[in-house]
Write a protein that holds these residues in place. Structure first.
Motif, PDB file in Angstrom:
ATOM      1  N   ARG A   1      12.396 -27.781 -47.419  1.00 32.36           N
ATOM      2  CA  ARG A   1      12.612 -26.962 -46.224  1.00 32.36           C
ATOM      3  C   ARG A   1      12.445 -25.500 -46.627  1.00 32.36           C
ATOM      4  O   ARG A   1      12.963 -25.069 -47.652  1.00 32.36           O
ATOM      5  N   VAL A   2      11.721 -24.729 -45.815  1.00 33.46           N
ATOM      6  CA  VAL A   2      11.437 -23.333 -46.143  1.00 33.46           C
ATOM      7  C   VAL A   2      12.087 -22.423 -45.109  1.00 33.46           C
ATOM      8  O   VAL A   2      12.099 -22.732 -43.909  1.00 33.46           O
ATOM      9  N   VAL A   3      12.615 -21.309 -45.569  1.00 27.99           N
ATOM     10  CA  VAL A   3      13.173 -20.310 -44.667  1.00 27.99           C
ATOM     11  C   VAL A   3      12.770 -18.924 -45.148  1.00 27.99           C
ATOM     12  O   VAL A   3      12.653 -18.681 -46.358  1.00 27.99           O
ATOM     13  N   ASP A   4      12.477 -18.054 -44.187  1.00 27.91           N
ATOM     14  CA  ASP A   4      12.224 -16.644 -44.483  1.00 27.91           C
ATOM     15  C   ASP A   4      13.575 -15.973 -44.662  1.00 27.91           C
ATOM     16  O   ASP A   4      14.405 -15.962 -43.751  1.00 27.91           O
ATOM     17  N   ASP A   5      13.818 -15.412 -45.843  1.00 26.77           N
ATOM     18  CA  ASP A   5      15.134 -14.848 -46.167  1.00 26.77           C
ATOM     19  C   ASP A   5      15.583 -13.804 -45.156  1.00 26.77           C
ATOM     20  O   ASP A   5      16.781 -13.678 -44.863  1.00 26.77           O
ATOM     21  N   GLU A   6      14.641 -13.057 -44.609  1.00 26.22           N
ATOM     22  CA  GLU A   6      14.986 -11.971 -43.683  1.00 26.22           C
ATOM     23  C   GLU A   6      15.660 -12.503 -42.419  1.00 26.22           C
ATOM     24  O   GLU A   6      16.468 -11.812 -41.798  1.00 26.22           O
ATOM     25  N   PHE A   7      15.333 -13.735 -42.027  1.00 31.53           N
ATOM     26  CA  PHE A   7      15.819 -14.280 -40.761  1.00 31.53           C
ATOM     27  C   PHE A   7      16.842 -15.392 -40.964  1.00 31.53           C
ATOM     28  O   PHE A   7      17.027 -16.244 -40.101  1.00 31.53           O
ATOM     29  N   SER A   8      17.506 -15.390 -42.104  1.00 32.61           N
ATOM     30  CA  SER A   8      18.433 -16.474 -42.404  1.00 32.61           C
ATOM     31  C   SER A   8      19.857 -15.952 -42.568  1.00 32.61           C
ATOM     32  O   SER A   8      20.100 -14.759 -42.745  1.00 32.61           O
ATOM     33  N   GLY A   9      20.805 -16.896 -42.503  1.00 31.76           N
ATOM     34  CA  GLY A   9      22.209 -16.597 -42.757  1.00 31.76           C
ATOM     35  C   GLY A   9      22.850 -17.808 -43.405  1.00 31.76           C
ATOM     36  O   GLY A   9      22.166 -18.748 -43.814  1.00 31.76           O
ATOM     37  N   ARG A  10      24.173 -17.805 -43.467  1.00 36.51           N
ATOM     38  CA  ARG A  10      24.866 -18.933 -44.087  1.00 36.51           C
ATOM     39  C   ARG A  10      26.127 -19.273 -43.317  1.00 36.51           C
ATOM     40  O   ARG A  10      26.629 -18.471 -42.529  1.00 36.51           O
ATOM     41  N   VAL A  11      26.641 -20.489 -43.570  1.00 35.09           N
ATOM     42  CA  VAL A  11      27.900 -20.923 -42.992  1.00 35.09           C
ATOM     43  C   VAL A  11      28.776 -21.447 -44.115  1.00 35.09           C
ATOM     44  O   VAL A  11      28.289 -22.094 -45.051  1.00 35.09           O
ATOM     45  N   ARG A  12      30.061 -21.155 -44.034  1.00 41.77           N
ATOM     46  CA  ARG A  12      30.986 -21.680 -45.024  1.00 41.77           C
ATOM     47  C   ARG A  12      32.342 -21.906 -44.360  1.00 41.77           C
ATOM     48  O   ARG A  12      32.632 -21.350 -43.281  1.00 41.77           O
ATOM     49  N   GLY A  13      33.174 -22.714 -45.015  1.00 42.26           N
ATOM     50  CA  GLY A  13      34.488 -22.974 -44.466  1.00 42.26           C
ATOM     51  C   GLY A  13      35.189 -24.071 -45.233  1.00 42.26           C
ATOM     52  O   GLY A  13      34.862 -24.351 -46.392  1.00 42.26           O
ATOM     53  N   THR A  14      36.147 -24.699 -44.576  1.00 39.47           N
ATOM     54  CA  THR A  14      36.941 -25.755 -45.204  1.00 39.47           C
ATOM     55  C   THR A  14      36.949 -26.990 -44.319  1.00 39.47           C
ATOM     56  O   THR A  14      36.692 -26.922 -43.113  1.00 39.47           O
ATOM     57  N   VAL A  15      37.259 -28.113 -44.936  1.00 44.81           N
ATOM     58  CA  VAL A  15      37.482 -29.369 -44.222  1.00 44.81           C
ATOM     59  C   VAL A  15      38.927 -29.771 -44.457  1.00 44.81           C
ATOM     60  O   VAL A  15      39.386 -29.849 -45.603  1.00 44.81           O
ATOM     61  N   SER A  16      39.648 -30.021 -43.388  1.00 44.21           N
ATOM     62  CA  SER A  16      41.069 -30.326 -43.477  1.00 44.21           C
ATOM     63  C   SER A  16      41.320 -31.624 -44.238  1.00 44.21           C
ATOM     64  O   SER A  16      40.567 -32.592 -44.118  1.00 44.21           O
ATOM     65  N   ALA A  17      42.414 -31.627 -45.001  1.00 38.43           N
ATOM     66  CA  ALA A  17      42.800 -32.833 -45.738  1.00 38.43           C
ATOM     67  C   ALA A  17      43.126 -33.981 -44.800  1.00 38.43           C
ATOM     68  O   ALA A  17      43.045 -35.157 -45.191  1.00 38.43           O
TER      69      ALA A  17
END
Length: 297
Positions: A184-200
């Motif tokens: 999978r390819v993405v142009d760095d200029e138009f990308s972002g990220r997601v992060r977080g937690t999953v409950s126990a």
């Protein structure tokens, strides 16, 4: 006669200077008839392996006319793809000059041999096994991606080697692992990220957790290999001082997505259509250059 002589000298000097200016201008125009590309690789981690080392020796770009522009890596570069998790990446080529124009495909030249000295997989339970592209040692993983490069422009792309989809375990210990075209390819200029937690609270004793990401809001979710397979997927890691798990997924193009949590990740064979049970599904949005925080409860 003396005046005519100096007029001749001046005329010759002017003519030489004008030719010099034309030569410099022409050279500058030729030098600018290129763009600059930076290409990195990242990874969606696989299960049950501790290292996935790929030795890259070249990257090739196909233009709209079907011609290939080859960039050699000297020396060859060994990359442990499994170490590139959580949005990390490794630069293969940096600010490389290639002819301007429109491009439609990227492929990778990978060094692979039967004894695993160039590309290989280390399993968590011990043992090193050779790794080769799907189709044999001379096959080249390829991904379609259209981009344009104008004179003097620069572009930075990242290719995700999705090992959860692309790493195929051998049926026999004497056979190599196979790396298929799950790119999978993405142009760095138009990308972002997601992060977080999953409950126990979502975890059970027999849970093999993973998060699957699908294009669009309220997407129809499915396993790897299904008609509605995920865009990418990621395992989870333990948090310090918490019973929950954390995750980070980088290089997602700006847009809307659905994320789904499952405890059945270990049973998801990339070559089969498996029945997975998803315990939570959430919508989220990625904005260019931004980090989205999304906790799964």
């Amino acid at each position: 006669m003396q005046i005519q002589f100096w007029r001749l000298v001046l005329l010759l000097s002017w003519s030489s200077w004008r030719r010099t200016v034309l030569l410099i201008t022409s050279a500058a125009l030729v030098a600018c008839d290129n763009g600059s590309i930076t290409l990195s690789v990242t990874d969606t981690p696989a299960d049950e392996v501790s290292r996935v080392v790929v030795q890259f020796s070249a990257v090739e770009f196909e233009d709209s006319g079907g011609d290939w522009e080859r960039v050699e890596l000297k020396p060859e570069l060994q990359v442990d793809l499994l170490a590139l998790r959580g949005g990390d990446s490794k630069v293969l080529i940096a600010d490389e000059s290639i002819p301007s124009g429109s491009y439609r495909r990227i492929r990778f030249v990978i060094d692979a041999d039967s004894n695993g000295s160039e590309s290989y997989v280390d399993r968590t339970n011990g043992g090193r096994i050779a790794l080769e592209p799907d189709g044999g040692e001379d096959a080249r993983p390829t991904v379609d991606f259209r981009f344009s490069l104008d004179d003097g422009d620069d572009v930075a792309l990242t290719v995700d080697f999705d090992l959860r989809r692309g790493l195929i375990e051998p049926d026999d210990f004497s056979d190599p692992y196979r790396l298929r075209n799950a790119l999978r390819v993405v142009d760095d200029e138009f990308s972002g990220r997601v992060r977080g937690t999953v409950s126990a609270a979502l975890l059970s004793n027999a849970c093999e957790p993973a998060l699957y990401v699908f294009d669009g809001e309220d997407a129809d979710v499915g396993d790897i290999g299904a008609d509605n397979e995920p865009l990418t997927s990621v395992g989870l890691v333990a948090q310090n001082g918490s019973s929950g798990l954390s995750y980070s997924i980088g290089f997602l193009e700006a847009g809307d997505y659905t994320i789904a949590f499952t405890c059945d990740a270990e049973g998801d064979d990339p070559e089969d259509d498996d029945e997975l049970s998803f315990r939570r599904e959430r919508n989220f949005e990625i904005e260019e250059g931004e980090e989205t925080i999304l906790d799964i409860n």
